[in-house]
Scaffold this motif. Sequence first.
Motif, PDB file in Angstrom:
ATOM      1  N   ALA A   1      22.828 -32.427  30.184  1.00  0.00           N
ATOM      2  CA  ALA A   1      23.129 -33.384  29.120  1.00  0.00           C
ATOM      3  C   ALA A   1      24.620 -33.366  28.799  1.00  0.00           C
ATOM      4  O   ALA A   1      25.227 -34.419  28.584  1.00  0.00           O
ATOM      5  N   ARG A   2      25.218 -32.177  28.798  1.00  0.00           N
ATOM      6  CA  ARG A   2      26.648 -32.064  28.554  1.00  0.00           C
ATOM      7  C   ARG A   2      27.436 -32.780  29.647  1.00  0.00           C
ATOM      8  O   ARG A   2      28.384 -33.504  29.368  1.00  0.00           O
ATOM      9  N   GLN A   3      27.021 -32.612  30.902  1.00  0.00           N
ATOM     10  CA  GLN A   3      27.696 -33.281  32.009  1.00  0.00           C
ATOM     11  C   GLN A   3      27.569 -34.791  31.901  1.00  0.00           C
ATOM     12  O   GLN A   3      28.518 -35.526  32.166  1.00  0.00           O
ATOM     13  N   GLN A   4      26.386 -35.244  31.502  1.00  0.00           N
ATOM     14  CA  GLN A   4      26.168 -36.685  31.377  1.00  0.00           C
ATOM     15  C   GLN A   4      27.034 -37.257  30.259  1.00  0.00           C
ATOM     16  O   GLN A   4      27.643 -38.309  30.415  1.00  0.00           O
ATOM     17  N   GLU A   5      27.114 -36.567  29.124  1.00  0.00           N
ATOM     18  CA  GLU A   5      27.948 -37.028  28.010  1.00  0.00           C
ATOM     19  C   GLU A   5      29.424 -37.038  28.392  1.00  0.00           C
ATOM     20  O   GLU A   5      30.178 -37.894  27.939  1.00  0.00           O
ATOM     21  N   ALA A   6      29.813 -36.077  29.221  1.00  0.00           N
ATOM     22  CA  ALA A   6      31.213 -35.994  29.631  1.00  0.00           C
ATOM     23  C   ALA A   6      31.540 -37.004  30.730  1.00  0.00           C
ATOM     24  O   ALA A   6      32.698 -37.141  31.113  1.00  0.00           O
ATOM     25  N   GLY A   7      30.526 -37.707  31.223  1.00  0.00           N
ATOM     26  CA  GLY A   7      30.740 -38.730  32.234  1.00  0.00           C
ATOM     27  C   GLY A   7      31.074 -38.154  33.606  1.00  0.00           C
ATOM     28  O   GLY A   7      31.751 -38.798  34.398  1.00  0.00           O
ATOM     29  N   GLU A   8      30.586 -36.935  33.861  1.00  0.00           N
ATOM     30  CA  GLU A   8      30.856 -36.323  35.162  1.00  0.00           C
ATOM     31  C   GLU A   8      30.064 -37.028  36.249  1.00  0.00           C
ATOM     32  O   GLU A   8      29.094 -37.737  35.982  1.00  0.00           O
TER      33      GLU A   8
ATOM     34  N   PHE B   1      26.841 -36.104  41.376  1.00  0.00           N
ATOM     35  CA  PHE B   1      26.524 -34.952  42.213  1.00  0.00           C
ATOM     36  C   PHE B   1      26.193 -33.723  41.366  1.00  0.00           C
ATOM     37  O   PHE B   1      25.342 -32.925  41.731  1.00  0.00           O
ATOM     38  N   GLY B   2      26.857 -33.570  40.254  1.00  0.00           N
ATOM     39  CA  GLY B   2      26.547 -32.472  39.347  1.00  0.00           C
ATOM     40  C   GLY B   2      25.147 -32.606  38.790  1.00  0.00           C
ATOM     41  O   GLY B   2      24.416 -31.623  38.671  1.00  0.00           O
ATOM     42  N   MET B   3      24.770 -33.824  38.458  1.00  0.00           N
ATOM     43  CA  MET B   3      23.419 -34.069  37.946  1.00  0.00           C
ATOM     44  C   MET B   3      22.379 -33.799  39.039  1.00  0.00           C
ATOM     45  O   MET B   3      21.335 -33.225  38.774  1.00  0.00           O
ATOM     46  N   LEU B   4      22.674 -34.215  40.265  1.00  0.00           N
ATOM     47  CA  LEU B   4      21.768 -33.965  41.381  1.00  0.00           C
ATOM     48  C   LEU B   4      21.624 -32.465  41.615  1.00  0.00           C
ATOM     49  O   LEU B   4      20.516 -31.966  41.808  1.00  0.00           O
ATOM     50  N   GLY B   5      22.734 -31.759  41.572  1.00  0.00           N
ATOM     51  CA  GLY B   5      22.694 -30.299  41.722  1.00  0.00           C
ATOM     52  C   GLY B   5      21.875 -29.649  40.630  1.00  0.00           C
ATOM     53  O   GLY B   5      21.114 -28.717  40.882  1.00  0.00           O
ATOM     54  N   GLY B   6      22.021 -30.136  39.415  1.00  0.00           N
ATOM     55  CA  GLY B   6      21.235 -29.604  38.299  1.00  0.00           C
ATOM     56  C   GLY B   6      19.760 -29.842  38.481  1.00  0.00           C
ATOM     57  O   GLY B   6      18.932 -28.976  38.197  1.00  0.00           O
ATOM     58  N   ALA B   7      19.406 -31.045  38.971  1.00  0.00           N
ATOM     59  CA  ALA B   7      17.992 -31.356  39.204  1.00  0.00           C
ATOM     60  C   ALA B   7      17.420 -30.455  40.301  1.00  0.00           C
ATOM     61  O   ALA B   7      16.284 -29.975  40.190  1.00  0.00           O
ATOM     62  N   LEU B   8      18.200 -30.214  41.346  1.00  0.00           N
ATOM     63  CA  LEU B   8      17.743 -29.323  42.415  1.00  0.00           C
ATOM     64  C   LEU B   8      17.598 -27.886  41.908  1.00  0.00           C
ATOM     65  O   LEU B   8      16.637 -27.198  42.241  1.00  0.00           O
TER      66      LEU B   8
END
Length: 187
Positions: free
Chosen positions: A71-78, A81-88
């Motif tokens: 959620a922090r990464q999404q809010e920061a607009g990263e 790939f970071g979100m995909l890594g988090g899901a994995l």
Amino acid sequence: MNRNVIIAAVVGLVLVLGAGWYFASPAMALSQLRQAAIDGDAEKLEESIDFPAVRESLQAELRAAMAAEMARQQEAGEDGFGMLGGALAMGMVDPMVDGFVNPQSMASMIEKGKMDRMRAGEAGDEPETEANAEPTDWDIARDGFSRFTATPVAPEGERVPTMVFERDGFGWKLAGIDLPEGPLNAD
């Protein structure tokens, strides 16, 4: 008159024993668990730790921490790939925790007061350990009649886990681990 004195003495004795159990039993339970860890007594550790509850606790803690980081990464607009890594990584939590929570790793955590790094891999992988780590002291805090926590005494700013014990009859069992606050990748 003798009967009243005997009843009062019995009631007083029960109150003293109950108060003694209430205040002394957490320290005794932690001491026995620590001694079993030092001795490498897997049987005593099995009796003193509710492994399924500890696994559940760690899995929930890690999932919540990963969700907060995503959620922090999404809010920061990263980037995605970071979100995909988090899901994995989220999908690897259960097998990683299942492999980590065993008598050897729990003994190491109890002795050293901190968790060894978990390695991604097959269940049963041994945690990475620090050679010749010094045993630690623990702060015990009551959380009601049926629960207490034990947190290792650590230098200011060091992130350490808190062990959660629940009453089991007149004894105690380690039933959970609360991870320290903050990002997962901080040391």
